[in-house]
Design a protein around this motif. Structure first.
Motif, PDB file in Angstrom:
ATOM      1  N   TYR A  51      57.184  99.695  79.914  1.00  0.00           N
ATOM      2  CA  TYR A  51      56.925 101.087  80.301  1.00  0.00           C
ATOM      3  C   TYR A  51      55.437 101.354  80.506  1.00  0.00           C
ATOM      4  N   GLY A  52      54.594 100.508  79.929  1.00  0.00           N
ATOM      5  CA  GLY A  52      53.169 100.617  80.207  1.00  0.00           C
ATOM      6  C   GLY A  52      52.866 100.355  81.674  1.00  0.00           C
ATOM      7  N   ILE A  53      53.740  99.592  82.323  1.00  0.00           N
ATOM      8  CA  ILE A  53      53.593  99.332  83.762  1.00  0.00           C
ATOM      9  C   ILE A  53      54.379 100.352  84.585  1.00  0.00           C
ATOM     10  N   SER A  54      55.669 100.522  84.249  1.00  0.00           N
ATOM     11  CA  SER A  54      56.568 101.309  85.118  1.00  0.00           C
ATOM     12  C   SER A  54      56.319 102.815  85.079  1.00  0.00           C
ATOM     13  N   SER A  55      55.915 103.358  83.926  1.00  0.00           N
ATOM     14  CA  SER A  55      55.779 104.818  83.800  1.00  0.00           C
ATOM     15  C   SER A  55      54.774 105.410  84.774  1.00  0.00           C
ATOM     16  N   ASN A  56      53.679 104.694  84.988  1.00  0.00           N
ATOM     17  CA  ASN A  56      52.586 105.242  85.803  1.00  0.00           C
ATOM     18  C   ASN A  56      52.415 104.479  87.117  1.00  0.00           C
ATOM     19  N   LEU A  57      53.368 103.624  87.451  1.00  0.00           N
ATOM     20  CA  LEU A  57      53.225 102.765  88.630  1.00  0.00           C
ATOM     21  C   LEU A  57      53.073 103.564  89.922  1.00  0.00           C
ATOM     22  N   ILE A  58      53.805 104.653  90.030  1.00  0.00           N
ATOM     23  CA  ILE A  58      53.742 105.440  91.269  1.00  0.00           C
ATOM     24  C   ILE A  58      52.334 105.996  91.498  1.00  0.00           C
ATOM     25  N   MET A 115      52.904  89.449  83.871  1.00  0.00           N
ATOM     26  CA  MET A 115      52.051  90.495  83.294  1.00  0.00           C
ATOM     27  C   MET A 115      50.580  90.107  83.370  1.00  0.00           C
ATOM     28  N   SER A 116      50.291  88.843  83.133  1.00  0.00           N
ATOM     29  CA  SER A 116      48.896  88.381  83.153  1.00  0.00           C
ATOM     30  C   SER A 116      48.302  88.484  84.554  1.00  0.00           C
ATOM     31  N   VAL A 117      49.057  88.039  85.565  1.00  0.00           N
ATOM     32  CA  VAL A 117      48.572  88.112  86.955  1.00  0.00           C
ATOM     33  C   VAL A 117      48.421  89.567  87.383  1.00  0.00           C
ATOM     34  N   LEU A 118      49.342  90.426  86.939  1.00  0.00           N
ATOM     35  CA  LEU A 118      49.271  91.846  87.278  1.00  0.00           C
ATOM     36  C   LEU A 118      48.003  92.481  86.709  1.00  0.00           C
ATOM     37  N   THR A 119      47.649  92.103  85.499  1.00  0.00           N
ATOM     38  CA  THR A 119      46.422  92.611  84.883  1.00  0.00           C
ATOM     39  C   THR A 119      45.197  92.192  85.698  1.00  0.00           C
ATOM     40  N   LEU A 120      45.194  90.953  86.190  1.00  0.00           N
ATOM     41  CA  LEU A 120      44.095  90.487  87.045  1.00  0.00           C
ATOM     42  C   LEU A 120      44.063  91.264  88.360  1.00  0.00           C
ATOM     43  N   ALA A 121      45.243  91.560  88.919  1.00  0.00           N
ATOM     44  CA  ALA A 121      45.325  92.265  90.208  1.00  0.00           C
ATOM     45  C   ALA A 121      44.718  93.659  90.146  1.00  0.00           C
ATOM     46  N   VAL A 122      44.842  94.338  88.996  1.00  0.00           N
ATOM     47  CA  VAL A 122      44.279  95.693  88.886  1.00  0.00           C
ATOM     48  C   VAL A 122      42.838  95.662  88.377  1.00  0.00           C
ATOM     49  N   ASN A 207      54.173 105.851  77.055  1.00  0.00           N
ATOM     50  CA  ASN A 207      54.135 107.106  77.815  1.00  0.00           C
ATOM     51  C   ASN A 207      53.062 108.080  77.341  1.00  0.00           C
ATOM     52  N   THR A 208      52.416 107.759  76.244  1.00  0.00           N
ATOM     53  CA  THR A 208      51.347 108.631  75.752  1.00  0.00           C
ATOM     54  C   THR A 208      49.995 107.902  75.782  1.00  0.00           C
ATOM     55  N   ILE A 209      49.824 106.944  74.897  1.00  0.00           N
ATOM     56  CA  ILE A 209      48.532 106.262  74.760  1.00  0.00           C
ATOM     57  C   ILE A 209      48.188 105.438  76.005  1.00  0.00           C
ATOM     58  N   LEU A 210      49.101 104.588  76.445  1.00  0.00           N
ATOM     59  CA  LEU A 210      48.798 103.702  77.582  1.00  0.00           C
ATOM     60  C   LEU A 210      48.599 104.484  78.874  1.00  0.00           C
ATOM     61  N   VAL A 211      49.442 105.488  79.098  1.00  0.00           N
ATOM     62  CA  VAL A 211      49.308 106.308  80.310  1.00  0.00           C
ATOM     63  C   VAL A 211      47.969 107.044  80.300  1.00  0.00           C
ATOM     64  N   TYR A 212      47.563 107.543  79.143  1.00  0.00           N
ATOM     65  CA  TYR A 212      46.267 108.231  79.037  1.00  0.00           C
ATOM     66  C   TYR A 212      45.124 107.256  79.340  1.00  0.00           C
ATOM     67  N   ILE A 213      45.203 106.044  78.801  1.00  0.00           N
ATOM     68  CA  ILE A 213      44.158 105.039  79.050  1.00  0.00           C
ATOM     69  C   ILE A 213      44.078 104.712  80.532  1.00  0.00           C
ATOM     70  N   GLN A 214      45.233 104.552  81.186  1.00  0.00           N
ATOM     71  CA  GLN A 214      45.240 104.232  82.620  1.00  0.00           C
ATOM     72  C   GLN A 214      44.624 105.348  83.445  1.00  0.00           C
ATOM     73  N   ASP A 215      44.911 106.579  83.097  1.00  0.00           N
ATOM     74  CA  ASP A 215      44.407 107.720  83.866  1.00  0.00           C
ATOM     75  C   ASP A 215      42.943 108.031  83.592  1.00  0.00           C
ATOM     76  N   TYR A 223      46.557  97.995  81.624  1.00  0.00           N
ATOM     77  CA  TYR A 223      47.526  96.915  81.855  1.00  0.00           C
ATOM     78  C   TYR A 223      47.295  95.747  80.892  1.00  0.00           C
ATOM     79  N   GLY A 224      46.049  95.585  80.440  1.00  0.00           N
ATOM     80  CA  GLY A 224      45.739  94.493  79.517  1.00  0.00           C
ATOM     81  C   GLY A 224      46.417  94.671  78.165  1.00  0.00           C
ATOM     82  N   LEU A 225      46.464  95.910  77.665  1.00  0.00           N
ATOM     83  CA  LEU A 225      47.107  96.166  76.375  1.00  0.00           C
ATOM     84  C   LEU A 225      48.613  95.867  76.389  1.00  0.00           C
ATOM     85  N   PRO A 226      49.358  96.275  77.435  1.00  0.00           N
ATOM     86  CA  PRO A 226      50.773  95.897  77.483  1.00  0.00           C
ATOM     87  C   PRO A 226      50.978  94.382  77.517  1.00  0.00           C
TER      88      PRO A 226
END
Length: 595
Positions: A51-58, A115-122, A207-215, A223-226
Motif C-alpha cells: 500500500y506504500g506503493i499503490s495508495s499514492n501511485l495515481i 520493489m528495489s528497482v522501483l525505488t531506483l526508478a523514482v 496510508n498515513t506516514i508513507l503517503v505523507y513522506i511521499q507528498d 518508496y525506500g521505506l516500503p
C-alpha cells in the motif's frame, strides 16, 4: 513418514500436515497461534510495502510522469488488476509442484527485486522526466520510453512476486489450525477476522506516514521505506520456519478438474446408476494412508457424475473417482458467486484512483498541516478495524443465539450485507460529488480547475462506509473461498478471492475508458476529464449505484442456488468408522486362513 514411539496418534495433527521433511507434525510443537504470529507480523510489514506503493501511485503518475486523469487511473487499475490476477499462477505452482512454503519464498525474492528497482526508478534523475509545476499536465514533458520501461517493468515484476505470496501466505496461516481438533477448529473460525485486523495495521501506516513522506519529503524515501519493510517481513517469516505445519502438494488442480470435465463429456451418453455407490471410488485405505479426504457423491451438477461411471476404459481422462468429481463440482459451484463479487471490486478500485483525485481539488489544510489526499484511505482501514472488532465480539455472539450458527450468519449472508452497503456508498459518493461541483460553480472554478474552498473531509463518509463494507464483504469473501474449496485445492480457492479484485480493477479500467469515450461523443464534454471541476463524476457514481443494485439481485439469485460444501471433518469421522468396521470384518478371515 515416521511416528515417534510412545506417543498417542491423537497428539499428531489429523489433517495431513507435515514438517518440511515430510514427517508427521506434533500438535504441541508446531502450528497454532504461535506459528500464525510470524505469518501475521509478516503481513503487517508486507501490506505496508504494497500500500506504500499503490495508495499514492495515481499522484506519482500525474505529478511525476505527467499523465492525464483517465490514463493514470487506468494504469493504476490495470497494474492492481494484475496484482490480484497473478495469484492464480502462484496457487497452481504451490498446489501442483513446490508447495506453499517454497512457492512463497521464491515469490518473495521476485517481489523484493521489483520493489528495489522501483525505488531506483523514482530516485535517479535519469529514470524520470524533469519536474513540472504547470497545472495542466499536457504542457509538461512526457516520460520517455526508457522511463516508462523501467518504472512499469519494476511494477509488473513486483506483481509477479505478489502472485506467489498472496494466495499462499493466508493459506499457510490457516493451515496452522487442524480442522479435526475441536479447539483448533474453533480458533480457525476467528482466524480470518483477526488476519484482516492485523494486516490493516500495515495499511494504516502506509496510508498515513508513507503517503505523507511521499507528498512532503520525497518519493525516494517514500518508496525506500516500503522496500525495507518488505525485507523485514521476509526475515520475520523465515524466523518462524521451525513452527510451521505444511500441506503436501497434491498435483495440479486444473488438470484434475479438466480430467473430470473431459471424462464426463466423453461419456455423455452413458446412463448414471441409480445407486451412487456403483460409481468408481478409491479404496478407503488409500485415503487414510495418504492423508487424503474422501467426499461422497452429491446430486448437484449431476452431469459430472458421468466421469465416475465405470466403463471398459480406466484412463484417468475417461474414469475419475467420486472424490475427484466432487472436488471439481465444489470449485465450479463457487464461480457464480465469484462473478457476483466483480462489481463490488470495481468500487474498491475507486479508493486509490478517482477518490484520491477528488481529494486533490479540495482544501486539505488542517491548521498548518496539509492532508495528503491518499491518506483518506486510512479511514477505510480504521473503519474496517473497528467494524471487524464489533462484528467478531458483539454481532456474532448476538446472532449465534438467534441462528445457532457458529459464525452468527452464513458467509454468503455476510457478503450480501457488504453488497448492500456498496449501493449506499455510491449513492453517498454521487451526492457528495454533486455538492462539490456546485461549490466549484458558485466560486467560478469550473473552467480553470482551481482548488475548491471546501474541506477534504467532505469525502470522509464514502471512505468510512467503504471500510465498513469491507468488514462484511472482503473478510467473508476470503473465508468463503478458502472454506468452500476442497482440501487439496485451498490455494486455488484462496486465489478466487483475489481474482475478484483483479477482475474488478480490469473492469474499472474498461468502464472508465468506455464511459469517458461514450460521453464525449456528439460534441459533449464528457463525464471524466483531466479537470475534475468540469467533469461529471456524480453521474458516473450514480451509474455505479445502479450497477451495484443490479448485481445484488444477481447475487441473491446465485445464493438461492448455492449448496454449501459438507464439513470435511464429518466425512473423516465417517471414514474412520468405516475403516474400523472393514478391519473388524477382515480380521477373522485372516485368523482362519491356514498359514
Amino acid at each position: 513418514m515416521a511416528v515417534e514411539e510412545g506417543l498417542n496418534a491423537d497428539q499428531y495433527t489429523q489433517d495431513g500436515t507435515v514438517d518440511l521433511k515430510g514427517n508427521p507434525v506434533l500438535r504441541s510443537k508446531r502450528g497454532g497461534w504461535t506459528a500464525c504470529s510470524f505469518v501475521v507480523v509478516y503481513e503487517v510489514f508486507e501490506r505496508m510495502a504494497y500500500y506504500g506503493i499503490s495508495s499514492n501511485l495515481i499522484l506519482y503518475l500525474t505529478k511525476k510522469l505527467h499523465q492525464g486523469t483517465v490514463t493514470s487511473a487506468n494504469n493504476v487499475t490495470n497494474w492492481v488488476g494484475t496484482i490480484w490476477i497473478t495469484p492464480i499462477l502462484g496457487a497452481y505452482v504451490a498446489d501442483a509442484h513446490l508447495g506453499r512454503y517454497w512457492t512463497f519464498l521464491i515469490a518473495c525474492i521476485i517481489y523484493l527485486l521489483g520493489m528495489s528497482v522501483l525505488t531506483l526508478a523514482v530516485s535517479l534523475p535519469a529514470l524520470k522526466p524533469p519536474t513540472c509545476f504547470d497545472a495542466n499536465v499536457e504542457n509538461c514533458k512526457k516520460a520517455s520510453t526508457l522511463h516508462l520501461a523501467v518504472f512499469y517493468g519494476a511494477l509488473y515484476t513486483l506483481a509477479i512476486g505478489t502472485g506467489g505470496t498472496k494466495p499462499n501466505i493466508s493459506t499457510i496461516g490457516a493451515d496452522q489450525f487442524d480442522d479435526f481438533e475441536p479447539k483448533e477448529k474453533a480458533q480457525k473460525l476467528s482466524f480470518f477476522n483477526w488476519w484482516m485486523f492485523s494486516i490493516f495495521f500495515g495499511t494504516l501506516f502506509a496510508n498515513t506516514i508513507l503517503v505523507y513522506i511521499q507528498d512532503n519529503v520525497g518519493w525516494s524515501l517514500g518508496y525506500g521505506l516500503p522496500t525495507l519493510g518488505l525485507l523485514i517481513s521476509i526475515l520475520i517469516f523465515l524466523a518462524g520456519t521451525r513452527f510451521y505445519r505444511h500441506k503436501v502438494p497434491t498435483g495440479s488442480p486444473f488438470t484434475r478438474m479438466a480430467k473430470v470435465i473431459v471424462a464426463a463429456i466423453r461419456k455423455w451418453k452413458v446412463a448414471l446408476p441409480s445407486d451412487p455407490k456403483e460409481l468408481y471410488e478409491l479404496q478407503l485405505e488409500e485415503y487414510a494412508t495418504k492423508g487424503k479426504f474422501r467426499i461422497d457423491s452429491t446430486a448437484s451438477i449431476r452431469f459430472l457424475n458421468k466421469a465416475a461411471v465405470k466403463t471398459a476404459s480406466t484412463s484417468p481422462w475417461r474414469l475419475c473417482s467420486v472424490t475427484q468429481v466432487e472436488e471439481t463440482k465444489q470449485m465450479l459451484r463457487m464461480i457464480p458467486i465469484l462473478i457476483a463479487t466483480f462489481v463490488p471490486s470495481i468500487m474498491v478500485a475507486q479508493i486509490n484512483t478517482l477518490f484520491v483525485k477528488q481529494g486533490t481539488t479540495l482544501d486539505r489544510r488542517v491548521g498548518s498541516f496539509k492532508i495528503p489526499p491518499a491518506s483518506l484511505g486510512a479511514f477505510v482501514t480504521i473503519s474496517m478495524l473497528i467494524s471487524v472488532v464489533l462484528y467478531d465480539r458483539f454481532f456474532v455472539k448476538f446472532m449465534r443465539k438467534l441462528t445457532k450458527n457458529p459464525r452468527g450468519i452464513t458467509l454468503l449472508q455476510r457478503m450480501g450485507i457488504g453488497m448492500v452497503l456498496h449501493i449506499f456508498i455510491m449513492v453517498v459518493a454521487s451526492l457528495t460529488e454533486r455538492y462539490r461541483l456546485n461549490v466549484a460553480k458558485e466560486h467560478g472554478l469550473v473552467e480553470n480547475g482551481g482548488q475548491i474552498p471546501l474541506t477534504i473531509m467532505v469525502l470522509l463518509p464514502q471512505f468510512v462506509l467503504m471500510g465498513t463494507a469491507d468488514a462484511f464483504l472482503e473478510v467473508a469473501k476470503i473465508e468463503f473461498f478458502y472454506d468452500q474449496a476442497p482440501e487439496s485445492m485451498k490455494s486455488l480457492g484462496t486465489s478466487y478471492s483475489m481474482t475478484t479484485l483483479g477482475m474488478g480493477n480490469f473492469l474499472s479500467s474498461f468502464l472508465l475508458s468506455t464511459v469517458s469515450h461514450i460521453t464525449k461523443e456528439h460534441g459533449h464534454r464528457g463525464w471524466i476529464l483531466n479537470n475534475l471541476n468540469a467533469s461529471h463524476l456524480d453521474y458516473y457514481y450514480a451509474f455505479f449505484a445502479i450497477l451495484n443494485f443490479l448485481n445484488f439481485i444477481f447475487f441473491l439469485v446465485m445464493t438461492k442456488m448455492y449448496v454449501y460444501k459438507a464439513e470435511i471433518s464429518d466425512s473423516i469421522k465417517v471414514l474412520t468408522e468405516e475403516l474400523k468396521e472393514t478391519t473388524m470384518y477382515r480380521l477373522p478371515n485372516r485368523e482362519e486362513s491356514p498359514r
